[in-house]
Design a protein around this motif. Structure first.
Motif, short mmCIF file in Angstrom:
data_model
loop_
_atom_site.label_atom_id
_atom_site.label_comp_id
_atom_site.label_asym_id
_atom_site.label_seq_id
_atom_site.Cartn_x
_atom_site.Cartn_y
_atom_site.Cartn_z
N LEU A 187 0.82 -0.79 0.17
CA LEU A 187 0.04 -0.14 0.12
C LEU A 187 1.09 1.15 0.00
O LEU A 187 0.12 2.02 -0.40
CB LEU A 187 -1.38 0.29 1.55
CG LEU A 187 -1.92 -0.69 0.67
CD1 LEU A 187 -3.07 -1.75 1.59
CD2 LEU A 187 -3.29 -1.15 0.32
N ARG A 188 1.94 1.33 0.94
CA ARG A 188 2.78 2.78 0.98
C ARG A 188 3.02 2.72 -0.02
O ARG A 188 3.82 4.00 -0.60
CB ARG A 188 3.84 2.73 1.96
CG ARG A 188 3.57 2.35 2.97
CD ARG A 188 4.73 2.06 4.23
NE ARG A 188 3.90 2.11 5.34
CZ ARG A 188 3.34 3.21 6.32
NH1 ARG A 188 3.18 4.38 6.04
NH2 ARG A 188 3.24 3.09 7.19
N LEU A 211 2.35 6.92 -6.88
CA LEU A 211 0.73 7.86 -6.75
C LEU A 211 1.14 9.49 -6.42
O LEU A 211 0.52 10.51 -7.35
CB LEU A 211 -0.10 7.38 -6.32
CG LEU A 211 -1.20 6.38 -6.38
CD1 LEU A 211 -2.59 5.72 -5.48
CD2 LEU A 211 -1.80 6.54 -7.56
N ARG A 212 2.27 9.55 -5.89
CA ARG A 212 2.57 10.82 -5.22
C ARG A 212 3.17 11.52 -6.95
O ARG A 212 3.07 12.52 -6.72
CB ARG A 212 3.38 10.97 -4.27
CG ARG A 212 1.93 10.79 -3.11
CD ARG A 212 2.79 11.30 -1.87
NE ARG A 212 2.41 10.99 -0.56
CZ ARG A 212 2.09 10.51 0.18
NH1 ARG A 212 3.28 9.95 1.13
NH2 ARG A 212 0.71 10.94 1.12
N ILE A 265 1.16 4.19 -2.83
CA ILE A 265 0.85 5.56 -2.25
C ILE A 265 1.95 6.49 -2.62
O ILE A 265 1.91 7.72 -3.71
CB ILE A 265 0.55 5.84 -0.63
CG1 ILE A 265 -0.46 5.91 -0.42
CG2 ILE A 265 0.62 7.37 -0.62
CD1 ILE A 265 -0.96 5.33 0.96
N ASN A 266 2.87 6.52 -2.66
CA ASN A 266 4.45 6.79 -3.08
C ASN A 266 4.40 6.73 -4.92
O ASN A 266 5.09 7.53 -5.67
CB ASN A 266 5.37 5.95 -2.83
CG ASN A 266 5.56 5.93 -1.30
OD1 ASN A 266 5.21 7.03 -0.68
ND2 ASN A 266 6.71 5.05 -0.59
#
Length: 131
Positions: A121-122, A128-129, A125-126
């Motif tokens: 999940l991290r 997507l950022r 998220i990274n």
């Protein structure tokens, strides 16, 4: 009252109402016919249109109460037990009866082993950022 005219103490108070043993509600059964596995956090959902059907069939008042409680909002097995003030074992048998009659269905929580790993999940998220 006893033979001397004095009142004998009773093991329940007047406000308790009629006392029904839990095994009487399940007719002595400790499991339902389908052997449904019902965790405390399993969620019970009423099938559409079962509210009136539950009243028309030969269900016990406890079965009808379960359908009524789940009609507005899905309830966990633990919440139903608390709301009905019945032992968990009794509620599990009653829910199993309703599942067999297709008046409710049960959704089980996702086991922790099947949940995505936090590191994945991290990474998502990274990623997507970074876009």
């Amino acid at each position: 009252m006893n033979a001397d005219g004095q009142q004998t103490p009773s093991w329940y108070d007047d406000e308790a109402g009629p006392v029904v043993r839990p095994y009487a509600m399940t007719r002595g059964r400790t499991t339902s016919r389908g052997q449904h596995r019902l965790d405390l956090i399993a969620v019970v959902v009423t099938e559409p249109g079962t509210g009136d059907l539950a009243r028309e069939t030969a269900l016990s008042p406890e079965h009808v109460d379960i359908v009524d409680l789940c009609r507005g909002t899905p309830q966990s097995v633990a919440e139903l037990s608390s709301g009905l003030d019945l032992p968990i074992g009794v509620v599990r048998v009653l829910i199993g009866d309703l599942v067999d009659q297709e008046m409710v269905h049960v959704t089980r929580p996702v086991p922790p082993a099947e949940l995505p790993d936090e590191s994945i999940l991290r990474d998502v998220i990274n990623g997507l950022r970074a876009l």
